[in-house]
Enzyme design. Structure first.
Site, mmCIF file in Angstrom:
data_model
loop_
_atom_site.group_PDB
_atom_site.id
_atom_site.type_symbol
_atom_site.label_atom_id
_atom_site.label_comp_id
_atom_site.label_asym_id
_atom_site.label_seq_id
_atom_site.Cartn_x
_atom_site.Cartn_y
_atom_site.Cartn_z
ATOM 1 N N ASP A 1 0.809 -1.267 0.058
ATOM 2 C CA ASP A 1 -0.201 0.093 0.030
ATOM 3 C C ASP A 1 0.899 1.240 0.069
ATOM 4 O OD1 ASP A 1 -2.373 1.534 0.375
ATOM 5 O OD2 ASP A 1 -1.603 1.880 2.508
ATOM 6 N N THR B 1 -3.168 5.067 -4.042
ATOM 7 C CA THR B 1 -2.111 5.876 -3.168
ATOM 8 C C THR B 1 -0.675 5.802 -3.729
ATOM 9 O OG1 THR B 1 -1.908 3.946 -1.611
ATOM 10 C CG2 THR B 1 -3.095 5.758 -0.676
ATOM 11 N N THR B 2 -0.592 4.526 -4.545
ATOM 12 C CA THR B 2 0.670 4.094 -5.388
ATOM 13 C C THR B 2 0.643 5.014 -6.479
ATOM 14 O OG1 THR B 2 0.635 2.177 -4.314
ATOM 15 C CG2 THR B 2 2.215 2.558 -5.963
ATOM 16 N N ASP C 1 -8.889 -0.088 2.844
ATOM 17 C CA ASP C 1 -9.055 0.398 1.525
ATOM 18 C C ASP C 1 -10.140 -0.050 0.834
ATOM 19 O OD1 ASP C 1 -6.510 1.326 1.895
ATOM 20 O OD2 ASP C 1 -5.434 -0.134 0.482
#
Length: 535
Positions: A66, A99-100, A403
Site C-alpha cells: 500500500d 495511493t501508489t 482500503d
C-alpha cells in the site's frame, strides 16, 4: 565608457547568470528527490506489484504494498520528497485507494516537466499548461464514467474486489469485499447520504484461525477484554442492561506522597472493614439500578477493579468486562445507547444501555472473545472481527479492509465508476494528444507532454506483470485510437481486454482525486526556485 563601469556591468551579468544557474540547480534537485520517491513505490503498482518489507527502529517488521503505508514508514528528509508523501496521505484520506498511482503519476509529470524545462519553456508556462491538461482530463473521466446504483450490491463488490486485487490478502477478496460493502450499506441511507463515517465501523483483530474465519457482527465485539470469571462471575447474560463506567471499583487510596501508618491490628481490621463496606456500598448502588453487565474503562491511576469488588459483583450475578480503551467509548455508547458515567452518584437506570445478548465465545484454544448482539442501534454501527494466522497477515488484512471500505465510501460520495487496468489513463493520454493539435503556443507542448506522462501507468502495470511493456502500451494505444475506450491491461490473463466486461472497475473519485492531487503537487514543485533554511 570607463573600465570601472564596464567591470561593474560585467559583474551584474555574471551575478544574474549565477542566480539563474542556482535556480535551475534547486529545481533539478527538487525534481530528482521527488522522482526518487516515485521510483520506490512504482514496483508495487497493480495486481502483480511487489510487496515491501519494512523494519522499524524497534525491529518490528511490516509487509505491505500500500503506497501510503510504505511512504508513511519511510524516513524522508528532503522537503520536496515529503510533498509526495503528503499527497499519498491525502489520497488515502480522500479516496482510500490509488495511493501508489498518485505518486507514480507525480513522478511521471515531473519527468515530463524536466524535459520541457530543458527545451527552455518557463516553469510558470509549464504549470499553466498542466492545469489546462488537467481540466481536459477531468472532462474525459466524466465522459467515461458509468453511473452507480447503491442498490446494486454486486457492482459495489466488484469495485471492492478490484481494490483488494493488488493486496497481500487478495486471495481472500471474495470474503473481504462483500464484508466491506455490507458494512457500509448497513450504516448509510442509500437515498440521501453523500458520505460515510468510517468511525461507525469498528474493526477488531484476533490472532488465530485464518482470514476466512473473519465475520461481520451486528453489535459489539471485545477481543482482548476478557469477561472476569473471578469468584464464578457469569459469562452469558440475556436481556442485558449495560452500564458503561469510568470510575474505579476499588478502595480509595492516599496520594502518592502520603502514607497511612498502622500501629496495631485493630486499626488494620478497621481499615479492611471500611474498605469492604465502601466497595459493598458501590456494588449495591450499581445493582439497585438493574444493571447486569458492566463495561469498565481502563484506569491509569489505580486498579480499576480489585478482587473484593469482583467477588461482590459475581454474587450479584453481574458480568464484568474490563480494560475498555478510551477511544472505544464513543463507539460503544453509540451502539448500546449507554451514557458513560464518571461517578457513582450519577449512575442511574436512564444511563444504562441495552442488548439482547452478551456472551463469551470460544474462538479456538483458550482464546475467547465477548460478543454483544441485539443492540438497540442496529443500522447505525457495525463491528467486523478479523482473524489471521500471524500478526503480519492480520495487520495487512486490516489495512486492505480499510482500503475496501474507503472504495465503497468513494462510491457513496460520487456515484460513478470507471474501468480499471489503466484504461482511464490511456484514454486521457489519447484525448490530450488530439487536443494538443488544436491549440497553439507552449500549452500545446505541455498538454502533449502531460498526456505522454500518463502512459507510464499502463507501462508500469505491464512491466510489473512481467509482460513486454512497449508492445502492450502500443497495442493499447491503437485500441483506444480505434475507439475502444474501455480497453485496459488485464494482468491476470496477460492480454488487453474490455475492462467493464471483466468487471475490473474502480470509483471515478479515485482517478479524479489522483490526477488532481498529483498535478497540484507538480505545479507547486515547479514554482519553487529557492530553498531558504530558517533558524
Amino acid at each position: 565608457m570607463s573600465e570601472a563601469a564596464k567591470f561593474q556591468g560585467g559583474n551584474k551579468d555574471m551575478g544574474a547568470r549565477m542566480d539563474s544557474e542556482k535556480t535551475k540547480d534547486i529545481r533539478m534537485t527538487n525534481i530528482i528527490a521527488a522522482k526518487a520517491i516515485s521510483d520506490v513505490v512504482r514496483t508495487s503498482l497493480g495486481p502483480r506489484g511487489m510487496d515491501k518489507m519494512i523494519q522499524d527502529s524497534k525491529g518490528e517488521v511490516l509487509i505491505t504494498n500500500d503506497g501510503a503505508t510504505i511512504l508513511k514508514q519511510m524516513e524522508v528528509v528532503h522537503p520536496t520528497a515529503k510533498m509526495l508523501v503528503e499527497i499519498s496521505k491525502a489520497q488515502d484520506i480522500e479516496a482510500g485507494d490509488g495511493t501508489t498511482s498518485v505518486v507514480v503519476m507525480a513522478g511521471s509529470f515531473l519527468k515530463a516537466s524536466q524535459e520541457l524545462l530543458a527545451k527552455g519553456i518557463h516553469p510558470s508556462a509549464i504549470s499553466d499548461g498542466f492545469q489546462v491538461a488537467l481540466t481536459k482530463a477531468l472532462e474525459t473521466i466524466d465522459g467515461m464514467a458509468q453511473p452507480v446504483d447503491l442498490n446494486n450490491r454486486d457492482q459495489l463488490i466488484q469495485n471492492a474486489i478490484t481494490s483488494l486485487s493488488s493486496k497481500v490478502v487478495s486471495q481472500h477478496s471474495d470474503l473481504l469485499a462483500p464484508m466491506a460493502v455490507d458494512a457500509v450499506l448497513r450504516i448509510i441511507d442509500k437515498e440521501h447520504d453523500t458520505n460515510v463515517d468510517l468511525r461507525d465501523i469498528h474493526v477488531s483483530k484476533k490472532l488465530g484461525g485464518t482470514v476466512d474465519d473473519s465475520e461481520l457482527i451486528d453489535g459489539l465485539c471485545f477481543v482482548d477484554k476478557k469477561a472476569s470469571h473471578f469468584a464464578g462471575g457469569p459469562s452469558k447474560i440475556k436481556d442485558a442492561k449495560i452500564g458503561l463506567i469510568q470510575f474505579v471499583l476499588s478502595a480509595p487510596k492516599t496520594d502518592l506522597e502520603n502514607n497511612v501508618v498502622v500501629h496495631d491490628y485493630t486499626a488494620m481490621d478497621r481499615i479492611l472493614k471500611e474498605e469492604r463496606k465502601y466497595i459493598l456500598d458501590l456494588v449495591k448502588r450499581i445493582s439497585a439500578t438493574g444493571c447486569n453487565v458492566i463495561l469498565m474503562q481502563k484506569s491509569i491511576l489505580r486498579d480499576a477493579l480489585n478482587d473484593l469488588a469482583l467477588h461482590f459483583l459475581a454474587k450479584k450475578n453481574i458480568m464484568v468486562i474490563k480494560d475498555i480503551d478510551r477511544d472505544q467509548i464513543d463507539f460503544i455508547s453509540k451502539s448500546l445507547r449507554a451514557i458513560p458515567v464518571a461517578h457513582i452518584d450519577h449512575f442511574t437506570t436512564e444511563k444504562l444501555g441495552y442488548a439482547k445478548l452478551v456472551e463469551e465465545v470460544a474462538t479456538g484454544g483458550d482464546r475467547k472473545i465477548v460478543k454483544v448482539t441485539g443492540c438497540p442501534n442496529e443500522g447505525k454501527t457495525i463491528s467486523i472481527l478479523l482473524r489471521g494466522s500471524n500478526q503480519l497477515v492480520l495487520d495487512e488484512a486490516e489495512r486492505s479492509l480499510h482500503d475496501a471500505l474507503c472504495v465503497v465510501r468513494a462510491l457513496v460520495k460520487r456515484r460513478a465508476l470507471v474501468p480499471g487496468g489503466a484504461a482511464v489513463e490511456m484514454e486521457i493520454a489519447r484525448n490530450l494528444q488530439e487536443y494538443s493539435r488544436t491549440i497553439y503556443g507552449t500549452d500545446a507542448y505541455c498538454v502533449r507532454a502531460y498526456g505522454e506522462a500518463l502512459e507510464l501507468i499502463p507501462y508500469t502495470l505491464a512491466e510489473n506483470a512481467g509482460l513486454d511493456p512497449i508492445n502492450f502500451v502500443t497495442e493499447l494505444r491503437n485500441r483506444h485510437i480505434q475507439g475502444e475506450k474501455f480497453c485496459g491491461i488485464n494482468a491476470r490473463r496477460n492480454t488487453i481486454t474490455n475492462m467493464l466486461d471483466e468487471n475490473v472497475v474502480q470509483p471515478a473519485l479515485v482517478s479524479i482525486s489522483a490526477l488532481t492531487l498529483s498535478t497540484e503537487c507538480v505545479r507547486m514543485i515547479l514554482k519553487i526556485d529557492d530553498i531558504v533554511l530558517s533558524r
